[in-house]
Motif scaffolding. Sequence first.
Motif, PDB file in Angstrom:
ATOM      1  N   MET A 333      57.663  31.761   1.368  1.00 50.45           N
ATOM      2  CA  MET A 333      58.781  31.142   0.662  1.00 50.45           C
ATOM      3  C   MET A 333      59.005  29.791   1.331  1.00 50.45           C
ATOM      4  O   MET A 333      58.958  29.693   2.560  1.00 50.45           O
ATOM      5  CB  MET A 333      60.015  32.031   0.805  1.00 50.45           C
ATOM      6  N   PHE A 334      59.197  28.767   0.503  1.00 50.66           N
ATOM      7  CA  PHE A 334      59.309  27.405   1.031  1.00 50.66           C
ATOM      8  C   PHE A 334      60.732  26.945   0.746  1.00 50.66           C
ATOM      9  O   PHE A 334      61.101  26.686  -0.408  1.00 50.66           O
ATOM     10  CB  PHE A 334      58.278  26.517   0.334  1.00 50.66           C
ATOM     11  N   VAL A 335      61.522  26.869   1.794  1.00 46.94           N
ATOM     12  CA  VAL A 335      62.972  26.744   1.639  1.00 46.94           C
ATOM     13  C   VAL A 335      63.447  25.388   2.146  1.00 46.94           C
ATOM     14  O   VAL A 335      63.024  24.937   3.221  1.00 46.94           O
ATOM     15  CB  VAL A 335      63.673  27.876   2.444  1.00 46.94           C
ATOM     16  N   LYS A 336      64.312  24.748   1.384  1.00 42.38           N
ATOM     17  CA  LYS A 336      64.872  23.456   1.782  1.00 42.38           C
ATOM     18  C   LYS A 336      65.781  23.669   2.995  1.00 42.38           C
ATOM     19  O   LYS A 336      66.594  24.599   3.019  1.00 42.38           O
ATOM     20  CB  LYS A 336      65.667  22.874   0.611  1.00 42.38           C
ATOM     21  N   THR A 337      65.637  22.820   3.989  1.00 43.09           N
ATOM     22  CA  THR A 337      66.494  22.988   5.174  1.00 43.09           C
ATOM     23  C   THR A 337      67.840  22.308   4.934  1.00 43.09           C
ATOM     24  O   THR A 337      67.893  21.233   4.325  1.00 43.09           O
ATOM     25  CB  THR A 337      65.813  22.379   6.432  1.00 43.09           C
ATOM     26  N   PRO A 338      68.919  22.953   5.414  1.00 43.63           N
ATOM     27  CA  PRO A 338      70.251  22.377   5.199  1.00 43.63           C
ATOM     28  C   PRO A 338      70.421  21.037   5.927  1.00 43.63           C
ATOM     29  O   PRO A 338      71.293  20.254   5.561  1.00 43.63           O
ATOM     30  CB  PRO A 338      71.193  23.424   5.791  1.00 43.63           C
ATOM     31  N   GLU A 344      63.890  20.341  13.843  1.00 39.94           N
ATOM     32  CA  GLU A 344      65.140  20.689  14.524  1.00 39.94           C
ATOM     33  C   GLU A 344      65.696  22.011  13.991  1.00 39.94           C
ATOM     34  O   GLU A 344      66.156  22.864  14.757  1.00 39.94           O
ATOM     35  CB  GLU A 344      66.164  19.550  14.335  1.00 39.94           C
ATOM     36  N   PHE A 345      65.616  22.199  12.668  1.00 40.13           N
ATOM     37  CA  PHE A 345      66.096  23.447  12.076  1.00 40.13           C
ATOM     38  C   PHE A 345      65.328  24.644  12.658  1.00 40.13           C
ATOM     39  O   PHE A 345      65.912  25.684  12.971  1.00 40.13           O
ATOM     40  CB  PHE A 345      65.956  23.419  10.546  1.00 40.13           C
ATOM     41  N   CYS A 346      64.019  24.477  12.806  1.00 44.27           N
ATOM     42  CA  CYS A 346      63.211  25.566  13.383  1.00 44.27           C
ATOM     43  C   CYS A 346      63.650  25.871  14.808  1.00 44.27           C
ATOM     44  O   CYS A 346      63.671  27.034  15.235  1.00 44.27           O
ATOM     45  CB  CYS A 346      61.722  25.207  13.345  1.00 44.27           C
ATOM     46  N   ASN A 347      63.994  24.836  15.547  1.00 44.67           N
ATOM     47  CA  ASN A 347      64.468  25.054  16.920  1.00 44.67           C
ATOM     48  C   ASN A 347      65.796  25.801  16.941  1.00 44.67           C
ATOM     49  O   ASN A 347      66.013  26.683  17.775  1.00 44.67           O
ATOM     50  CB  ASN A 347      64.600  23.719  17.660  1.00 44.67           C
ATOM     51  N   LEU A 348      66.665  25.445  16.008  1.00 44.68           N
ATOM     52  CA  LEU A 348      67.947  26.158  15.911  1.00 44.68           C
ATOM     53  C   LEU A 348      67.717  27.618  15.505  1.00 44.68           C
ATOM     54  O   LEU A 348      68.373  28.529  16.021  1.00 44.68           O
ATOM     55  CB  LEU A 348      68.863  25.463  14.893  1.00 44.68           C
TER      56      LEU A 348
END
Lengths: 393, 393
Positions: A333-338, A344-348
């Motif tokens: 699933m390919f999801v838009k990051t907020p 950075e989102f992956c790190n969070l």
Amino acid sequence: MISRTMQEQVKNSSIIRAMFEEGKRLAAIYGTENVYDFSLGNPSVESPAEVKKAILEVVNEEDAISIHGYMNNSGYEDVRAAIAKSINDKFSTSFTHNNIVMTVGAAGGLNVVFKTLLNPQDEVITFAPFFGEYRSYVKNYEGKLVVVAPNTVDFQPNLEELKDKITLNTKAVIINSPNNPTGVIYSEATIIKLSEILKEKQKEFGIEIYLISDEPYRELAYDHAEVPYLTKYYENTIVGYSFSKSLSLPGERIGYLVIPNQVTDHEDVIAAANIATRILGFVNAPSLFQRVIAKCLDAKVDLATYNRNRELLYNGLLSYGYECIKPEGAFYMFVKTPIEDDVEFCNLAKKKNILVVPGTSFSCPGYIRIAYCVAYETIEKALPGFKALIEEL
Amino acid sequence: MISRTMQEQVKNSSIIRAMFEEGKRLAAIYGTENVYDFSLGNPSVESPAEVKKAILEVVNEEDAISIHGYMNNSGYEDVRAAIAKSINDKFSTSFTHNNIVMTVGAAGGLNVVFKTLLNPQDEVITFAPFFGEYRSYVKNYEGKLVVVAPNTVDFQPNLEELKDKITLNTKAVIINSPNNPTGVIYSEATIIKLSEILKEKQKEFGIEIYLISDEPYRELAYDHAEVPYLTKYYENTIVGYSFSKSLSLPGERIGYLVIPNQVTDHEDVIAAANIATRILGFVNAPSLFQRVIAKCLDAKVDLATYNRNRELLYNGLLSYGYECIKPEGAFYMFVKTPIEDDVEFCNLAKKKNILVVPGTSFSCPGYIRIAYCVAYETIEKALPGFKALIEEL
């Protein structure tokens, strides 16, 4: 003292694999059950029962020397004939064993194709987002990967931009449907338009453009979605197939190429693919598993399990406010990051023990890839983390 | 439309494989039992019983997802640890799983090594006669294979000429003992002298020279002959091993590299080999067979069968007046041709339904390679043909 190209590779070592190792590290600290690893396309559904049965049959009933021995570098003739027949039955094609070259998975097959086709500086076009390994495969033969920007509306390929990117140096276009990382299936309308463009451009430039169809996810299509068989739309098509996902055998490295007689210079291409298989060091696809898959051509992994995962994850993420195209195939699933910065989102996410891969790895920043080939419970337990992430951002 | 390098390859397609196909053609005409095919190194001795037992055990007792799934690209850690221990027990070395990279046979392993080490124009030195595929493997990475002329007295490598051929561009030396095509084992005296030369030259030129030891025939040594373990003589040694011949599994594509900590920049070399395995399209060595060979590290094929063949063939040929070094290992005999033109001799042999490979394929004209990994009866039935050939010439 390692080569310059490998120095670079070691430095930029695949983010996906780094994630895999990170997952193992976190699992050692928090326990496997508390780390939600969505980073790798490693099937979570067991091989169908036919596979074990076939292994036992071959090992118990066939002669050990022929099971484990060398054969023609392209593979056992009877296995290739069985595959050709199976494709013909499904897609009304007319292949023979001559059109089939057994390969060490799809990755091995694509390397054989690029070795066969590419001169230095030849261009291979692909559509973002795409499987990052294409970069290495093309570079192995000094080719140049040309990337068409993503169409983030529906993730069908951006065909207008394709037109502009085809040049005298274009040797091939590679597509992957059902797609990794989006799960999108390229529609028949897309394929027809793509074929028309390629035909026009071949004529305009007086060149041959091979269409390489990378199809490890062909059998993983939900809701009876159709995946068009490309050799029927465009003559210069070479198909790369793998049993890694269709039979949950990724570690066994077994797949094949289809090189139709309609391909320009098909005799040379087939002969070269046979030799490339040998000289690249594959020599041949693993012999026992050639015999095994020939007995399992109608077997299927339990798609319902992946489908349950897909529904749970998709509905969960949507209800929290994530944006995402519902995948029609594969197990991604390919999801838009907020936030804009996907890395950075992956790190969070990692701080919540959730491992996902940034879209940047697929040349499509601002997204993450979630591989949902995991236990249902993993998704259940990770969803609160995804919820918290979007709420905090 | 295929690439220029592959056009050349298709043209010069391996003589050995062409022979293989010729054998099949003759067999179709005269019957398999009346064609004496000595052209291919395809083991004629069955895998030891442990192999079948191990396959059944793994498939019946282990979890299918982990048997057939992805693992670290270098292979399962426990399998690599078992291999390291087995080498340590035999040769008093001190390897760990970190020093082992599982490969798709020796051919896959050598490609991984060359991808890891070679920059364009780097030179790799080998000793004639040698396995012809080295040319392709080195060329795949734009390296240059430098050939030291054969020492036809005893087929130990010509070390004086080696000294002259080492230059600032030398990156590696590759040797193969027990040797294909001669069956000669490079003696400990040879290895000591070779190591000294490499050490001196490394110092003289301020370069690193890797010694690559290609060892698919290690376990096939007759009369308890010793095959020196090279990492003990020279620090910059990388070993390429295969189970193709030791367990009669050539079609399964399973082997490993040993990269000792003593190798210069060993951490980079190990990391690069791991990545090269992935990006060349191997991804990993076939997973089931990794687990199988880990259970068979002490198993051995029946060497007595090959030895019987060796004695019959060697004594027969000698009694007819052929000249040949008695092979100490592997399953090849390298025989001087009664006429200078080895290719012509092979053509004459073909008229007696005998298929052998000209020494020219191994950069050593004036000889033929006879692969005696065949049925005993094949040798018995072919000997009169060999006798007639020398009598007629």
